[in-house]
Design an enzyme around this catalytic site. Structure first.
Site, PDB file in Angstrom:
ATOM      1  N   HIS A 148       0.827  -1.214   0.000  1.00  0.00           N
ATOM      2  CA  HIS A 148       0.000   0.000   0.000  1.00  0.00           C
ATOM      3  C   HIS A 148       0.862   1.265   0.000  1.00  0.00           C
ATOM      4  CE1 HIS A 148      -3.294  -2.678   0.631  1.00  0.00           C
ATOM      5  NE2 HIS A 148      -2.965  -2.976   1.871  1.00  0.00           N
TER       6      HIS A 148
HETATM    7 ZN   LIG Z   1      -3.586  -7.255   3.644  1.00  0.00          ZN
END
Ligand SMILES: [Zn+2]
Length: 300
Positions: free
Chosen positions: A120
Protein backbone atom coordinates in the site's frame (compact mmCIF):
# COMPACT_ATOMS: atom_id res chain seq x y z
CA UNK A 1 19.60 -23.41 1.33
CA UNK A 2 16.42 -21.50 2.18
CA UNK A 3 17.70 -18.06 3.14
CA UNK A 4 15.44 -15.98 5.38
CA UNK A 5 15.70 -12.27 6.05
CA UNK A 6 15.07 -11.30 9.64
CA UNK A 7 16.23 -8.64 12.05
CA UNK A 8 15.11 -7.75 15.58
CA UNK A 9 14.31 -4.27 14.23
CA UNK A 10 11.37 -5.83 12.33
CA UNK A 11 9.40 -5.81 15.54
CA UNK A 12 8.40 -2.20 16.21
CA UNK A 13 7.10 -1.21 19.63
CA UNK A 14 3.52 -0.03 19.33
CA UNK A 15 1.24 1.65 21.84
CA UNK A 16 -0.79 -0.76 23.99
CA UNK A 17 -3.91 -1.98 22.20
CA UNK A 18 -2.75 -1.11 18.65
CA UNK A 19 -4.53 -3.36 16.17
CA UNK A 20 -1.41 -4.43 14.26
CA UNK A 21 -0.13 -7.83 15.53
CA UNK A 22 3.53 -6.78 15.62
CA UNK A 23 4.46 -9.74 17.80
CA UNK A 24 4.16 -12.08 14.80
CA UNK A 25 7.60 -10.95 13.60
CA UNK A 26 9.07 -12.32 16.81
CA UNK A 27 6.94 -15.46 17.15
CA UNK A 28 7.32 -16.70 13.60
CA UNK A 29 11.11 -17.21 13.55
CA UNK A 30 10.87 -18.57 17.10
CA UNK A 31 8.32 -21.17 16.03
CA UNK A 32 10.23 -22.18 12.88
CA UNK A 33 13.46 -22.57 14.85
CA UNK A 34 11.77 -24.40 17.74
CA UNK A 35 10.12 -27.00 15.52
CA UNK A 36 13.32 -27.46 13.48
CA UNK A 37 11.87 -26.28 10.16
CA UNK A 38 14.82 -23.89 9.92
CA UNK A 39 18.17 -23.33 11.64
CA UNK A 40 19.88 -20.12 12.77
CA UNK A 41 22.31 -20.45 9.87
CA UNK A 42 19.50 -19.77 7.40
CA UNK A 43 18.65 -16.38 8.90
CA UNK A 44 20.40 -13.24 7.71
CA UNK A 45 20.14 -9.66 8.94
CA UNK A 46 19.63 -7.20 6.09
CA UNK A 47 21.36 -3.82 6.31
CA UNK A 48 19.39 -0.66 5.60
CA UNK A 49 18.90 0.26 1.95
CA UNK A 50 20.88 3.00 0.32
CA UNK A 51 19.07 6.21 -0.48
CA UNK A 52 19.60 5.98 -4.22
CA UNK A 53 17.94 2.56 -4.16
CA UNK A 54 14.87 4.01 -2.47
CA UNK A 55 14.76 6.89 -4.93
CA UNK A 56 14.48 4.55 -7.91
CA UNK A 57 10.92 3.94 -6.67
CA UNK A 58 9.88 6.74 -4.35
CA UNK A 59 9.49 10.43 -4.97
CA UNK A 60 12.35 12.39 -3.38
CA UNK A 61 9.94 14.83 -1.70
CA UNK A 62 8.14 11.93 -0.04
CA UNK A 63 11.39 10.31 1.05
CA UNK A 64 12.71 13.60 2.49
CA UNK A 65 9.51 14.13 4.49
CA UNK A 66 9.61 10.56 5.72
CA UNK A 67 13.25 10.60 6.70
CA UNK A 68 13.02 13.99 8.41
CA UNK A 69 9.83 12.92 10.18
CA UNK A 70 7.93 15.76 8.52
CA UNK A 71 4.81 13.95 7.34
CA UNK A 72 1.57 15.70 8.22
CA UNK A 73 -0.69 14.31 10.93
CA UNK A 74 -3.05 13.14 8.19
CA UNK A 75 -0.28 11.35 6.31
CA UNK A 76 0.83 9.63 9.49
CA UNK A 77 -2.76 8.62 10.25
CA UNK A 78 -3.03 7.04 6.81
CA UNK A 79 0.08 4.98 7.47
CA UNK A 80 -1.35 3.84 10.79
CA UNK A 81 1.85 3.58 12.85
CA UNK A 82 3.30 6.29 15.09
CA UNK A 83 6.11 7.83 13.04
CA UNK A 84 9.65 7.73 14.38
CA UNK A 85 13.18 7.46 13.11
CA UNK A 86 13.18 3.81 14.10
CA UNK A 87 10.06 3.09 12.04
CA UNK A 88 11.65 4.61 8.94
CA UNK A 89 14.94 2.77 9.52
CA UNK A 90 12.97 -0.44 10.04
CA UNK A 91 11.31 0.08 6.65
CA UNK A 92 14.68 0.37 4.91
CA UNK A 93 15.93 -2.84 6.58
CA UNK A 94 12.77 -4.70 5.54
CA UNK A 95 12.90 -3.48 1.94
CA UNK A 96 16.55 -4.45 1.71
CA UNK A 97 15.56 -7.84 3.12
CA UNK A 98 13.31 -8.32 0.11
CA UNK A 99 16.04 -7.15 -2.26
CA UNK A 100 18.57 -9.56 -0.74
CA UNK A 101 15.94 -12.32 -0.91
CA UNK A 102 15.62 -11.66 -4.63
CA UNK A 103 19.37 -12.08 -4.98
CA UNK A 104 19.38 -15.28 -2.93
CA UNK A 105 16.39 -16.57 -4.89
CA UNK A 106 18.39 -16.34 -8.08
CA UNK A 107 20.98 -18.57 -6.46
CA UNK A 108 18.80 -21.01 -4.51
CA UNK A 109 15.41 -20.80 -6.26
CA UNK A 110 13.59 -19.19 -3.36
CA UNK A 111 14.24 -16.87 -0.41
CA UNK A 112 11.87 -15.34 2.10
CA UNK A 113 11.48 -12.22 4.18
CA UNK A 114 9.94 -12.39 7.67
CA UNK A 115 8.15 -9.09 6.94
CA UNK A 116 7.53 -6.98 3.86
CA UNK A 117 4.76 -7.05 1.33
CA UNK A 118 4.22 -3.34 1.94
CA UNK A 119 2.06 -3.01 -1.15
CA UNK A 120 0.00 0.00 0.00
CA UNK A 121 2.99 2.26 -0.40
CA UNK A 122 2.80 4.52 -3.48
CA UNK A 123 5.44 6.56 -5.26
CA UNK A 124 4.71 9.58 -3.11
CA UNK A 125 2.79 8.38 -0.05
CA UNK A 126 2.20 5.53 2.32
CA UNK A 127 -0.95 4.04 3.80
CA UNK A 128 -2.27 0.88 5.45
CA UNK A 129 0.84 0.12 7.59
CA UNK A 130 3.14 0.62 4.57
CA UNK A 131 5.86 3.30 4.28
CA UNK A 132 8.20 2.02 1.58
CA UNK A 133 7.19 -0.52 -1.07
CA UNK A 134 9.66 -3.37 -0.58
CA UNK A 135 8.78 -5.37 -3.68
CA UNK A 136 8.75 -2.32 -5.94
CA UNK A 137 12.10 -1.16 -4.59
CA UNK A 138 13.69 -4.59 -5.06
CA UNK A 139 12.21 -4.95 -8.55
CA UNK A 140 13.48 -1.53 -9.66
CA UNK A 141 16.99 -2.20 -8.35
CA UNK A 142 17.14 -5.53 -10.21
CA UNK A 143 15.85 -3.98 -13.43
CA UNK A 144 18.36 -1.18 -13.20
CA UNK A 145 21.19 -3.65 -12.74
CA UNK A 146 20.06 -5.21 -16.00
CA UNK A 147 20.24 -8.87 -14.98
CA UNK A 148 16.47 -9.24 -14.93
CA UNK A 149 14.28 -8.26 -17.86
CA UNK A 150 10.76 -9.19 -16.80
CA UNK A 151 9.18 -9.48 -13.37
CA UNK A 152 5.87 -10.94 -12.25
CA UNK A 153 4.37 -9.81 -8.94
CA UNK A 154 1.92 -12.36 -7.54
CA UNK A 155 0.05 -10.52 -4.81
CA UNK A 156 -2.31 -12.82 -2.91
CA UNK A 157 -2.74 -10.67 0.18
CA UNK A 158 -6.47 -10.16 0.68
CA UNK A 159 -6.10 -6.43 0.05
CA UNK A 160 -5.39 -5.08 -3.40
CA UNK A 161 -1.75 -4.18 -4.11
CA UNK A 162 -2.77 -0.62 -4.91
CA UNK A 163 0.63 1.00 -4.32
CA UNK A 164 2.46 -1.59 -6.42
CA UNK A 165 -0.11 -1.19 -9.21
CA UNK A 166 0.37 2.59 -9.24
CA UNK A 167 4.16 2.42 -9.13
CA UNK A 168 4.35 0.05 -12.11
CA UNK A 169 1.41 1.40 -14.13
CA UNK A 170 3.71 2.56 -16.93
CA UNK A 171 6.44 -0.05 -16.44
CA UNK A 172 6.10 -2.82 -19.01
CA UNK A 173 8.88 -4.89 -17.49
CA UNK A 174 6.82 -5.51 -14.35
CA UNK A 175 3.51 -7.35 -14.55
CA UNK A 176 1.35 -6.83 -11.46
CA UNK A 177 -1.19 -9.49 -10.57
CA UNK A 178 -3.40 -8.94 -7.53
CA UNK A 179 -6.09 -11.34 -6.30
CA UNK A 180 -8.02 -9.89 -3.40
CA UNK A 181 -11.39 -9.37 -1.76
CA UNK A 182 -13.41 -7.16 -4.10
CA UNK A 183 -15.11 -5.34 -1.22
CA UNK A 184 -12.02 -4.95 0.91
CA UNK A 185 -9.85 -1.97 1.61
CA UNK A 186 -8.75 -0.08 -0.45
CA UNK A 187 -12.22 1.05 -1.50
CA UNK A 188 -10.77 2.97 -4.43
CA UNK A 189 -8.65 0.39 -6.25
CA UNK A 190 -5.80 1.07 -8.64
CA UNK A 191 -5.49 -0.88 -11.86
CA UNK A 192 -3.01 -3.74 -11.78
CA UNK A 193 -2.07 -5.53 -15.01
CA UNK A 194 -4.44 -8.24 -13.79
CA UNK A 195 -6.90 -7.79 -10.94
CA UNK A 196 -9.16 -10.54 -9.68
CA UNK A 197 -11.64 -9.31 -7.08
CA UNK A 198 -13.28 -12.13 -5.15
CA UNK A 199 -16.72 -11.97 -3.51
CA UNK A 200 -17.09 -11.90 0.28
CA UNK A 201 -16.82 -15.29 1.99
CA UNK A 202 -15.01 -17.01 -0.88
CA UNK A 203 -13.94 -20.46 0.36
CA UNK A 204 -11.01 -22.74 -0.43
CA UNK A 205 -12.59 -24.52 -3.42
CA UNK A 206 -13.47 -21.53 -5.60
CA UNK A 207 -10.38 -19.58 -4.50
CA UNK A 208 -7.96 -22.35 -5.42
CA UNK A 209 -9.76 -23.05 -8.69
CA UNK A 210 -9.34 -19.45 -9.80
CA UNK A 211 -5.68 -19.55 -8.84
CA UNK A 212 -5.06 -22.85 -10.65
CA UNK A 213 -6.85 -21.54 -13.74
CA UNK A 214 -4.96 -18.26 -13.76
CA UNK A 215 -1.34 -18.76 -12.75
CA UNK A 216 -0.06 -21.22 -15.38
CA UNK A 217 -1.62 -19.13 -18.14
CA UNK A 218 -0.08 -16.00 -16.67
CA UNK A 219 3.39 -17.50 -16.57
CA UNK A 220 3.08 -18.49 -20.23
CA UNK A 221 1.88 -15.04 -21.24
CA UNK A 222 4.19 -12.88 -19.16
CA UNK A 223 7.30 -15.08 -19.41
CA UNK A 224 8.94 -13.55 -16.34
CA UNK A 225 12.48 -14.30 -15.27
CA UNK A 226 11.78 -13.43 -11.63
CA UNK A 227 8.72 -13.64 -9.37
CA UNK A 228 7.83 -11.74 -6.22
CA UNK A 229 5.18 -13.49 -4.16
CA UNK A 230 3.19 -11.62 -1.52
CA UNK A 231 1.79 -14.31 0.75
CA UNK A 232 -0.55 -12.41 3.08
CA UNK A 233 -2.57 -14.65 5.38
CA UNK A 234 -5.46 -12.23 5.78
CA UNK A 235 -7.41 -14.50 3.39
CA UNK A 236 -8.27 -16.69 6.41
CA UNK A 237 -11.86 -16.94 7.60
CA UNK A 238 -10.59 -16.00 11.07
CA UNK A 239 -9.19 -12.69 9.80
CA UNK A 240 -10.79 -9.57 11.27
CA UNK A 241 -10.23 -7.46 8.15
CA UNK A 242 -10.27 -10.08 5.41
CA UNK A 243 -13.88 -10.85 4.40
CA UNK A 244 -12.86 -14.15 2.73
CA UNK A 245 -13.37 -17.62 4.21
CA UNK A 246 -10.23 -19.61 3.57
CA UNK A 247 -9.15 -22.38 5.93
CA UNK A 248 -5.58 -22.69 7.14
CA UNK A 249 -5.19 -25.80 4.95
CA UNK A 250 -6.53 -23.90 1.94
CA UNK A 251 -4.08 -21.10 2.56
CA UNK A 252 -1.27 -23.66 2.65
CA UNK A 253 -2.46 -25.20 -0.63
CA UNK A 254 -2.39 -21.70 -2.13
CA UNK A 255 1.29 -21.40 -1.16
CA UNK A 256 1.98 -24.85 -2.64
CA UNK A 257 0.37 -23.91 -5.95
CA UNK A 258 2.47 -20.75 -6.29
CA UNK A 259 5.77 -22.18 -5.12
CA UNK A 260 5.49 -25.50 -6.99
CA UNK A 261 4.74 -23.63 -10.19
CA UNK A 262 7.76 -21.36 -9.74
CA UNK A 263 9.93 -24.38 -9.03
CA UNK A 264 8.64 -26.25 -12.09
CA UNK A 265 9.33 -23.24 -14.31
CA UNK A 266 12.75 -22.70 -12.76
CA UNK A 267 11.68 -19.21 -11.76
CA UNK A 268 13.44 -17.54 -8.83
CA UNK A 269 10.85 -16.42 -6.29
CA UNK A 270 11.28 -13.91 -3.47
CA UNK A 271 8.54 -14.12 -0.85
CA UNK A 272 7.30 -11.20 1.26
CA UNK A 273 4.90 -11.98 4.10
CA UNK A 274 2.13 -9.43 3.91
CA UNK A 275 -0.82 -9.05 6.25
CA UNK A 276 -2.61 -11.23 8.77
CA UNK A 277 -5.12 -9.98 11.33
CA UNK A 278 -6.78 -13.03 12.88
CA UNK A 279 -8.08 -12.66 16.43
CA UNK A 280 -5.80 -15.42 17.72
CA UNK A 281 -2.10 -14.90 17.11
CA UNK A 282 -1.65 -18.65 16.60
CA UNK A 283 -3.83 -18.52 13.47
CA UNK A 284 -1.59 -15.82 12.02
CA UNK A 285 1.73 -17.40 12.96
CA UNK A 286 0.72 -20.92 11.87
CA UNK A 287 -0.50 -19.75 8.46
CA UNK A 288 2.69 -17.73 7.87
CA UNK A 289 4.80 -20.66 9.15
CA UNK A 290 3.14 -22.88 6.55
CA UNK A 291 4.48 -20.68 3.75
CA UNK A 292 8.01 -21.25 5.06
CA UNK A 293 7.44 -24.98 5.59
CA UNK A 294 6.06 -25.34 2.06
CA UNK A 295 9.04 -23.48 0.55
CA UNK A 296 11.46 -25.69 2.42
CA UNK A 297 9.63 -28.79 1.18
CA UNK A 298 9.16 -27.75 -2.41
CA UNK A 299 12.64 -26.42 -3.05
CA UNK A 300 15.03 -28.36 -0.80
ZN1 LIG B 1 -3.59 -7.25 3.64
Amino acid sequence: MLKIAFSPIYKYELPEGHRFPMIKYELLPEQLLYEGSITEAQLFHPDPLQEEQILLTHDSRYWEKLKNLELSAKEIRQIGFPLSERLVTRGTHIANGTLQCARYARRYGVAMNIAGGTHHSFTDRGEGFCLLNDIAIAANVLLQEGEIQKILVIDLDVHQGNGTAQIFREEERVFTFSMHGAKNYPTRKEQSDLDIGLPDKTEDGPYLKVLRDTLPRLLDEVEPDMVFYLSGVDVLASDKLGRLSMSRAGCKTRDEIVLELCKRHDLPVAVSMGGGYSERIIDIVEAHANTFRVAQQVFF
